[in-house]
Motif scaffolding. Structure first.
Motif, PDB file in Angstrom:
ATOM      1  N   MET A  94      -7.362   2.335  -4.098  1.00  0.00           N
ATOM      2  CA  MET A  94      -6.044   1.845  -3.700  1.00  0.00           C
ATOM      3  C   MET A  94      -5.453   2.740  -2.627  1.00  0.00           C
ATOM      4  O   MET A  94      -5.428   3.944  -2.773  1.00  0.00           O
ATOM      5  CB  MET A  94      -5.116   1.836  -4.914  1.00  0.00           C
ATOM      6  N   GLN A  95      -4.958   2.159  -1.598  1.00  0.00           N
ATOM      7  CA  GLN A  95      -4.358   2.908  -0.501  1.00  0.00           C
ATOM      8  C   GLN A  95      -2.846   2.763  -0.543  1.00  0.00           C
ATOM      9  O   GLN A  95      -2.301   1.722  -0.903  1.00  0.00           O
ATOM     10  CB  GLN A  95      -4.889   2.393   0.844  1.00  0.00           C
ATOM     11  N   GLN A 116      -0.571  -0.253   1.249  1.00  0.00           N
ATOM     12  CA  GLN A 116      -0.508  -1.653   0.859  1.00  0.00           C
ATOM     13  C   GLN A 116       0.840  -2.258   1.217  1.00  0.00           C
ATOM     14  O   GLN A 116       1.866  -1.579   1.202  1.00  0.00           O
ATOM     15  CB  GLN A 116      -0.698  -1.782  -0.659  1.00  0.00           C
ATOM     16  N   ALA A 120       0.983  -5.458  -3.543  1.00  0.00           N
ATOM     17  CA  ALA A 120       0.910  -4.443  -4.596  1.00  0.00           C
ATOM     18  C   ALA A 120       1.089  -5.099  -5.958  1.00  0.00           C
ATOM     19  O   ALA A 120       2.001  -5.892  -6.171  1.00  0.00           O
ATOM     20  CB  ALA A 120       1.976  -3.376  -4.374  1.00  0.00           C
ATOM     21  N   ARG A 121       0.231  -4.760  -6.887  1.00  0.00           N
ATOM     22  CA  ARG A 121       0.291  -5.292  -8.246  1.00  0.00           C
ATOM     23  C   ARG A 121       0.772  -4.210  -9.188  1.00  0.00           C
ATOM     24  O   ARG A 121       0.313  -3.062  -9.121  1.00  0.00           O
ATOM     25  CB  ARG A 121      -1.091  -5.799  -8.664  1.00  0.00           C
ATOM     26  N   ASP A 144      -4.637  -3.029 -14.826  1.00  0.00           N
ATOM     27  CA  ASP A 144      -5.367  -3.267 -13.584  1.00  0.00           C
ATOM     28  C   ASP A 144      -4.443  -3.247 -12.374  1.00  0.00           C
ATOM     29  O   ASP A 144      -4.854  -3.576 -11.263  1.00  0.00           O
ATOM     30  CB  ASP A 144      -6.127  -4.592 -13.646  1.00  0.00           C
ATOM     31  N   ASP A 204      -2.041  -1.774  -9.296  1.00  0.00           N
ATOM     32  CA  ASP A 204      -2.120  -0.680  -8.333  1.00  0.00           C
ATOM     33  C   ASP A 204      -1.125   0.419  -8.665  1.00  0.00           C
ATOM     34  O   ASP A 204      -1.393   1.604  -8.438  1.00  0.00           O
ATOM     35  CB  ASP A 204      -1.829  -1.208  -6.927  1.00  0.00           C
ATOM     36  N   TYR A 205       0.022   0.011  -9.207  1.00  0.00           N
ATOM     37  CA  TYR A 205       1.049   0.940  -9.648  1.00  0.00           C
ATOM     38  C   TYR A 205       1.281   0.711 -11.132  1.00  0.00           C
ATOM     39  O   TYR A 205       1.330  -0.436 -11.601  1.00  0.00           O
ATOM     40  CB  TYR A 205       2.364   0.718  -8.890  1.00  0.00           C
ATOM     41  N   ASN A 259       5.104   2.144  -1.510  1.00  0.00           N
ATOM     42  CA  ASN A 259       4.515   1.499  -0.333  1.00  0.00           C
ATOM     43  C   ASN A 259       4.871   2.251   0.944  1.00  0.00           C
ATOM     44  O   ASN A 259       4.062   2.362   1.870  1.00  0.00           O
ATOM     45  CB  ASN A 259       5.010   0.055  -0.220  1.00  0.00           C
ATOM     46  N   ARG A 296       0.892   5.922  -9.180  1.00  0.00           N
ATOM     47  CA  ARG A 296      -0.256   5.227  -8.602  1.00  0.00           C
ATOM     48  C   ARG A 296      -1.423   5.258  -9.601  1.00  0.00           C
ATOM     49  O   ARG A 296      -1.723   6.297 -10.194  1.00  0.00           O
ATOM     50  CB  ARG A 296      -0.690   5.901  -7.304  1.00  0.00           C
ATOM     51  N   ARG A 297      -2.079   4.130  -9.771  1.00  0.00           N
ATOM     52  CA  ARG A 297      -3.237   4.107 -10.663  1.00  0.00           C
ATOM     53  C   ARG A 297      -4.305   5.084 -10.190  1.00  0.00           C
ATOM     54  O   ARG A 297      -4.987   5.727 -10.994  1.00  0.00           O
ATOM     55  CB  ARG A 297      -3.821   2.686 -10.751  1.00  0.00           C
ATOM     56  N   SER A 298      -4.441   5.214  -8.869  1.00  0.00           N
ATOM     57  CA  SER A 298      -5.431   6.147  -8.327  1.00  0.00           C
ATOM     58  C   SER A 298      -5.128   7.581  -8.736  1.00  0.00           C
ATOM     59  O   SER A 298      -6.036   8.400  -8.878  1.00  0.00           O
ATOM     60  CB  SER A 298      -5.470   6.040  -6.804  1.00  0.00           C
TER      61      SER A 298
END
Length: 304
Positions: A1-2, A5, A10-11, A88, A90-91, A114, A172-174
């Motif tokens: 994920m960047q 986005q 963004a999800r 699942d 992104d955030y 974002n 952030r999920r990342s």
């Protein structure tokens, strides 16, 4: 994920761990569902509640709600970690099961992440409400940078024993994938350790608006009042991150300063327990100071 986005793509996944708070849950969930940002799923993680939690959640008809009941009690933060693993988005936003959320909260947090790709998480101001939902009139809106440099923010957190970050923050999920989930060793204060850990690796966002109404904990909550387990965890987290945050002679100076502050902190807690005639906290505090206090606090624990 960047972090670049677009807002439209963004999800968001919202995780709500819960245990025996059916009496608050309906209004809390309704405040989440009333968000102006609709692109999210709400994962309610029921940690084996013995009240009407399942009935309350399943009685709210909205396709964004996903209810899951654990087969056995996990407690915090394990229940939260299992929820994050199932996300699942992104955030990922953590929402407590008894607080209330302003309609623009999710949208503002998404917009912030974002717009600021170096921020690993974003938090916001809060307003306090009583158990019955009546505002106390107290708000906590810090004079913090909108985007704080991570190491500078960590240094700021290490200068105080309270936590300036509300647990209901968007991450952030990342960041979770790269730096890990909440550490069970720190119990209900695992979020404090998480904010310090993430500050080592990225920047910190802040929205200076009271987007969350934080409800006072129940009087019989396990972490209410003077709790020496909490005191011990706070000091363990502080000592752990002093080792990470500082180097050379400055680390030594900060360490000495921390230990002096810690001594004042534990003595203040102990004396409050005496003044309030809280026998349980007094006895637990005496044991704690005899085992873990410095010279002055150990002497006082033997004498009082």
């Amino acid at each position: 994920m960047q972090g670049t986005q677009t807002k439209a793509s963004a999800r968001v996944s919202i995780v709500m761990p819960t245990y025996n708070r059916a009496h608050f849950l309906k209004k809390t969930i309704e405040s989440v569902l009333s968000q102006s940002w609709s692109g999210f799923d709400l994962l309610v993680r029921d940690d084996c509640s013995t009240d009407d939690t399942e009935k309350v959640v399943c009685g709210i008809q909205d396709h964004r709600i996903h209810y899951y009941r654990n087969a056995q009690r996990l407690k915090m933060p394990d229940n939260l970690n299992e929820g994050i693993r199932a996300c699942d988005g992104d955030y990922i936003l953590v929402c407590h099961d008894h607080d209330l959320y302003a309609p623009s909260m999710v949208a503002q947090m998404v917009e912030f992440l974002n717009t600021h790709p170096t921020a690993l998480f974003v938090h916001c101001g809060i307003a306090m409400i009583k158990e019955d939902g009546i505002p106390t009139g107290r708000q906590y809106i810090g004079n913090y940078p909108l985007l704080a440099h991570g190491p500078s923010w960590l240094s700021f957190m290490l200068g105080r024993f309270d936590c300036p970050v509300c647990a209901n923050s968007m991450v952030r999920r990342s960041a979770y994938e790269q730096h890990g989930l909440y550490d069970p060793a720190f119990g209900l204060l695992a979020d404090v350790e998480m904010w310090m850990r993430l500050s080592l690796h990225g920047d910190v966002g802040y929205i200076p608006q009271p987007l969350i109404q934080v409800r006072a904990r129940e009087q019989d909550h396990e972490y209410s009042g003077i709790n020496w387990t909490v005191v011990d965890i706070v000091l363990r987290i502080q000592r752990l991150y002093h080792e990470h945050a500082f180097t050379g002679w400055y680390r030594w100076w900060r360490w000495m300063r921390l230990e002096a502050r810690a001594e004042r902190y534990v003595l203040a807690q102990y004396l409050v327990s005496i003044c309030k005639k809280d026998r349980r906290a007094h006895e637990e505090g005496r044991r704690y100071l005899k085992n873990s206090g410095m010279l002055l606090s150990r002497i006082i624990a033997w004498g009082l």
